[in-house]
Design a protein around this motif. Structure first.
Motif, PDB file in Angstrom:
ATOM      1  N   GLU A  48       0.833  -1.203   0.000  1.00  0.00           N
ATOM      2  CA  GLU A  48       0.000   0.000   0.000  1.00  0.00           C
ATOM      3  C   GLU A  48       0.868   1.253   0.000  1.00  0.00           C
ATOM      4  N   LYS A  49       1.939   1.229   0.775  1.00  0.00           N
ATOM      5  CA  LYS A  49       2.871   2.357   0.790  1.00  0.00           C
ATOM      6  C   LYS A  49       3.516   2.545  -0.584  1.00  0.00           C
ATOM      7  N   ALA A  50       3.931   1.428  -1.213  1.00  0.00           N
ATOM      8  CA  ALA A  50       4.546   1.500  -2.548  1.00  0.00           C
ATOM      9  C   ALA A  50       3.545   2.018  -3.571  1.00  0.00           C
ATOM     10  N   LYS A  51       2.280   1.632  -3.436  1.00  0.00           N
ATOM     11  CA  LYS A  51       1.243   2.121  -4.350  1.00  0.00           C
ATOM     12  C   LYS A  51       1.106   3.634  -4.239  1.00  0.00           C
ATOM     13  N   ASN A  52       1.024   4.136  -3.005  1.00  0.00           N
ATOM     14  CA  ASN A  52       0.869   5.580  -2.806  1.00  0.00           C
ATOM     15  C   ASN A  52       2.087   6.343  -3.315  1.00  0.00           C
ATOM     16  N   GLU A  53       3.279   5.797  -3.078  1.00  0.00           N
ATOM     17  CA  GLU A  53       4.498   6.450  -3.555  1.00  0.00           C
ATOM     18  C   GLU A  53       4.574   6.419  -5.079  1.00  0.00           C
ATOM     19  N   SER A  54       4.086   5.331  -5.671  1.00  0.00           N
ATOM     20  CA  SER A  54       4.065   5.230  -7.132  1.00  0.00           C
ATOM     21  C   SER A  54       3.123   6.262  -7.736  1.00  0.00           C
ATOM     22  N   LEU A  55       1.962   6.446  -7.115  1.00  0.00           N
ATOM     23  CA  LEU A  55       1.015   7.449  -7.594  1.00  0.00           C
ATOM     24  C   LEU A  55       1.590   8.852  -7.480  1.00  0.00           C
ATOM     25  N   GLU A  56       2.313   9.117  -6.411  1.00  0.00           N
ATOM     26  CA  GLU A  56       2.952  10.422  -6.248  1.00  0.00           C
ATOM     27  C   GLU A  56       4.030  10.634  -7.313  1.00  0.00           C
ATOM     28  N   PHE A  57       4.753   9.580  -7.613  1.00  0.00           N
ATOM     29  CA  PHE A  57       5.769   9.601  -8.675  1.00  0.00           C
ATOM     30  C   PHE A  57       5.134   9.970 -10.007  1.00  0.00           C
ATOM     31  N   LEU A  58       4.029   9.321 -10.343  1.00  0.00           N
ATOM     32  CA  LEU A  58       3.331   9.598 -11.601  1.00  0.00           C
ATOM     33  C   LEU A  58       2.749  11.008 -11.604  1.00  0.00           C
ATOM     34  N   ARG A  59       2.222  11.433 -10.469  1.00  0.00           N
ATOM     35  CA  ARG A  59       1.619  12.773 -10.366  1.00  0.00           C
ATOM     36  C   ARG A  59       2.668  13.862 -10.608  1.00  0.00           C
ATOM     37  N   THR A  60       3.856  13.644 -10.093  1.00  0.00           N
ATOM     38  CA  THR A  60       4.936  14.623 -10.273  1.00  0.00           C
ATOM     39  C   THR A  60       5.299  14.764 -11.749  1.00  0.00           C
ATOM     40  N   ILE A  61       5.386  13.637 -12.442  1.00  0.00           N
ATOM     41  CA  ILE A  61       5.712  13.687 -13.876  1.00  0.00           C
ATOM     42  C   ILE A  61       4.591  14.365 -14.647  1.00  0.00           C
ATOM     43  N   GLU A  62       3.352  14.003 -14.326  1.00  0.00           N
ATOM     44  CA  GLU A  62       2.192  14.572 -15.004  1.00  0.00           C
ATOM     45  C   GLU A  62       2.151  16.086 -14.863  1.00  0.00           C
ATOM     46  N   GLU A  63       2.395  16.577 -13.663  1.00  0.00           N
ATOM     47  CA  GLU A  63       2.221  18.002 -13.376  1.00  0.00           C
ATOM     48  C   GLU A  63       3.430  18.850 -13.748  1.00  0.00           C
ATOM     49  N   HIS A  64       4.622  18.267 -13.691  1.00  0.00           N
ATOM     50  CA  HIS A  64       5.816  19.084 -13.841  1.00  0.00           C
ATOM     51  C   HIS A  64       6.750  18.650 -14.977  1.00  0.00           C
ATOM     52  N   GLY A  65       6.559  17.442 -15.511  1.00  0.00           N
ATOM     53  CA  GLY A  65       7.527  16.915 -16.460  1.00  0.00           C
ATOM     54  C   GLY A  65       7.194  17.113 -17.924  1.00  0.00           C
ATOM     55  N   LEU A  66       5.967  16.768 -18.307  1.00  0.00           N
ATOM     56  CA  LEU A  66       5.635  16.704 -19.724  1.00  0.00           C
ATOM     57  C   LEU A  66       5.148  18.017 -20.323  1.00  0.00           C
ATOM     58  N   GLY A  67       4.362  18.760 -19.593  1.00  0.00           N
ATOM     59  CA  GLY A  67       3.723  19.922 -20.202  1.00  0.00           C
ATOM     60  C   GLY A  67       2.728  19.463 -21.261  1.00  0.00           C
ATOM     61  N   ASN A  68       2.623  20.202 -22.348  1.00  0.00           N
ATOM     62  CA  ASN A  68       1.694  19.845 -23.427  1.00  0.00           C
ATOM     63  C   ASN A  68       2.413  19.282 -24.644  1.00  0.00           C
ATOM     64  N   LYS A  69       3.595  18.741 -24.416  1.00  0.00           N
ATOM     65  CA  LYS A  69       4.413  18.222 -25.525  1.00  0.00           C
ATOM     66  C   LYS A  69       4.090  16.756 -25.806  1.00  0.00           C
TER      67      LYS A  69
END
Length: 224
Positions: free
Chosen positions: A120-141
């Motif tokens: 469960e901890k790994a799941k939550n950390e994985s979601l946070e990892f994905l959220r960081t990329i979504e919000e700060h990594g890709l932009g609209n490219k």
């Protein structure tokens, strides 16, 4: 004999990073499949005596270790179709996200080999990892660097296949299109590039392999 050789393993996303880079650059090479972890070759141990792991690129008899270091070596040695931006600031940003990819990807691996509270901890950390990329990594490219695959795409490339395999094995859903629309679209775009599509492992074989990894890990944990 080829001047470029790759010691790797078909199921390793780290090996696949190097395969993608070589294929994108159009560099001929000899692939040497290592039996990891059962029977590492003498050459692998000779070429990588510090970590004793794949991938190792051997160019002109000289070994280069660690997948993203290998990618930069390839990019500098064969500058056609560059993976890194020419602008120093954009190059620094790319290296930041490459490091982020390597520093944080272990949380998804932990999800595969854990259960209960740890899972469960790994799941939550994985979601946070994905959220960081979504919000700060890709932009609209389309890709992290724009319209063409670059070094950051190669670093995160494992998410295009391995993440879904891990989700299916563990029985959780992480990368949902309505929650992570940019990242979800990126995985589709990445896999549709012909060089990538032609050089992804077979999904069914990955499932069988990593199901075994999970069963072995959980079996070891319960008996210890």
């Amino acid at each position: 004999m080829a001047n470029v050789k790759l010691h790797g393993a078909w199921a390793s996303p780290f090996s696949c990073r190097v395969v993608w880079a070589l294929k994108l650059k159009g560099i001929p090479y000899e692939n040497i499949e290592e039996d990891i972890p059962n029977n590492k070759s003498k050459l692998l141990l000779q070429y990588n005596p510090v970590h004793k792991k794949i991938p190792v690129l051997v160019h002109g008899g000289k070994p280069v270790c660690e997948s993203m270091i290998i990618i930069e070596y390839i990019d500098e040695t064969w500058p056609q179709k560059p993976f890194l931006p020419s602008d120093p600031y954009q190059r620094a940003r790319a290296r930041f996200w490459v490091k982020f990819a390597d520093d944080k990807s272990f949380v998804v691996r932990t999800l595969l080999i854990s259960s209960g509270e740890e899972q469960e901890k790994a799941k939550n950390e994985s979601l946070e990892f994905l959220r960081t990329i979504e919000e700060h990594g890709l932009g609209n490219k389309k890709f992290f660097g724009g319209e063409e695959i670059g070094i950051v795409d190669i670093a995160f490339g494992w998410m295009s296949l391995w993440l879904g395999v891990f989700e299916e094995i563990v029985g959780v859903k992480l990368l949902e299109a309505h929650i992570f629309p940019r990242l979800y679209a990126w995985t589709k775009n990445f896999k549709e590039v012909p060089v990538i599509k032609q050089n992804l492992p077979d999904r069914h074989e990955l499932l069988l392999l990593f199901k075994g990894v999970r069963e072995k890990s959980l079996g070891s944990s319960s008996s210890s």
